[in-house]
Design an enzyme around this catalytic site. Sequence first.
Site, PDB file in Angstrom:
ATOM      1  CB  SER A  37      35.273  40.474  41.520  1.00 47.03           C
ATOM      2  OG  SER A  37      35.058  39.368  40.675  1.00 47.03           O
ATOM      3  CG  HIS A  56      36.555  41.222  36.171  1.00 41.98           C
ATOM      4  ND1 HIS A  56      35.274  41.300  36.655  1.00 41.98           N
ATOM      5  CD2 HIS A  56      37.283  40.596  37.133  1.00 41.98           C
ATOM      6  CE1 HIS A  56      35.223  40.757  37.857  1.00 41.98           C
ATOM      7  NE2 HIS A  56      36.437  40.326  38.173  1.00 41.98           N
ATOM      8  CG  ASP A  78      33.565  42.295  34.002  1.00 46.03           C
ATOM      9  OD1 ASP A  78      33.678  41.061  33.866  1.00 46.03           O
ATOM     10  OD2 ASP A  78      33.480  42.854  35.112  1.00 46.03           O
TER      11      ASP A  78
END
Length: 308
Positions: free
Chosen positions: A153, A279, A249
Site C-alpha cells: 500500500s 486490501h 480492493d
Amino acid sequence: MPVDPHLRELLLQLAAAPQPTDLTQMRAMVEANARRAPTRPVPVAAVRDLTVDGSDGPLPARLYRPDTPGTPPLTVFFHGGGFIAYSIDTHDALCRELCAASGGAVLSVAYRLAPEHPFPAGVNDAFASLRWAAAHAAELQVDARRLAVAGDSAGASLAIACALRARDEGGPALRAQLLIYPPVDAVTPHVHESRVSNGDGYFLTRERMAEMGRLYLADAAHAAHPHVSPLHADLRGLPPALVLTAEFDPLRDEGAAFAQALSTAGVRADHRPGPGMIHGFANMTAFSPPAAQLVDDAGAWLGEQLRT
C-alpha cells in the site's frame, strides 16, 4: 469469485468493532490489534532492532535474517498505512514471511508519518534509509550487490519512489521491486472503476483514501509529482517488478495499470491478481490460506530475483 470466506468473516468482525474517532485513537487501535492478532509460525534465523539514518534523523528499523548459509541479499521494506499510521511492529509478521520465503534478509524501516510530516518527508526518509542500508551492508552482513525494495500500500508507493530516485540519483542499484497493492494515481483516480465498485465494504474505503490523501499531501499540487503518482511518470530503466493486487480492493485497477505501464516502458513486470482478496490481505495470512499463498509466492519471486 466472491470474497474469500475467511476474509469475509474478518470483514464482518471489523464492521462490528468500535470505530476510532480521531487519528490518535486510530493509530493506537491498529497497533493494539497487531499485537493480539494471530500470526503464522514462520521461522527466521534472527531478528534485531536497530536505527538507520533517515533524511532528518534516526529511524527505527528491524532486520530479519534467513535461515540460509552465506551472506544473504537484502530487501528494504516499507510498511503501509495510508502514510498516516502503522509501524514496523504492525508488519512484523509479513516481514518474517518474506524473509523466510525469499531466503534473503529483510530490513523493515519506519518513516515519518503525515500529517505531522507530509509529503515528501516519507519519501525522503525511505530513500535515505535505502542508501544507508547499501552503505552499511558489511555491518548488516548482507550483500549490497543484491538489493531490492518492497512495500504494501503506502509502503509500495515509497518503494516505487525509491526505485525512481535510485535510477535518477546515482543508485544504489536495485535488482527488484515487490509492490503489494500500490496506490499510484492521485491525478486521475476517478478513471479507475475499482475505486467505485470496491469503494465501500471491503476494509479500505473511498472515503478513507480521500482523507489519507488530504493528510499526506499538504499541497494539493503534489498529487502530480512522480513520487506520488508514478503511473504518470517515466518508468524506463526501473528494476523488475512484481505487482500484487486484490480483487475487492479500490486500488485494484491502478495497480494493474501500473504493471502494464512498466511493461510498456520496457520494464519486466509481473502482475498477479488476488482472486477473492481485499486490501490488506498481506497482513491477514493467518486467517486466509489463499492470502498466505500469495505472500509466499511473492517472497519466492523476490528470492529468484536476488539469487545470483
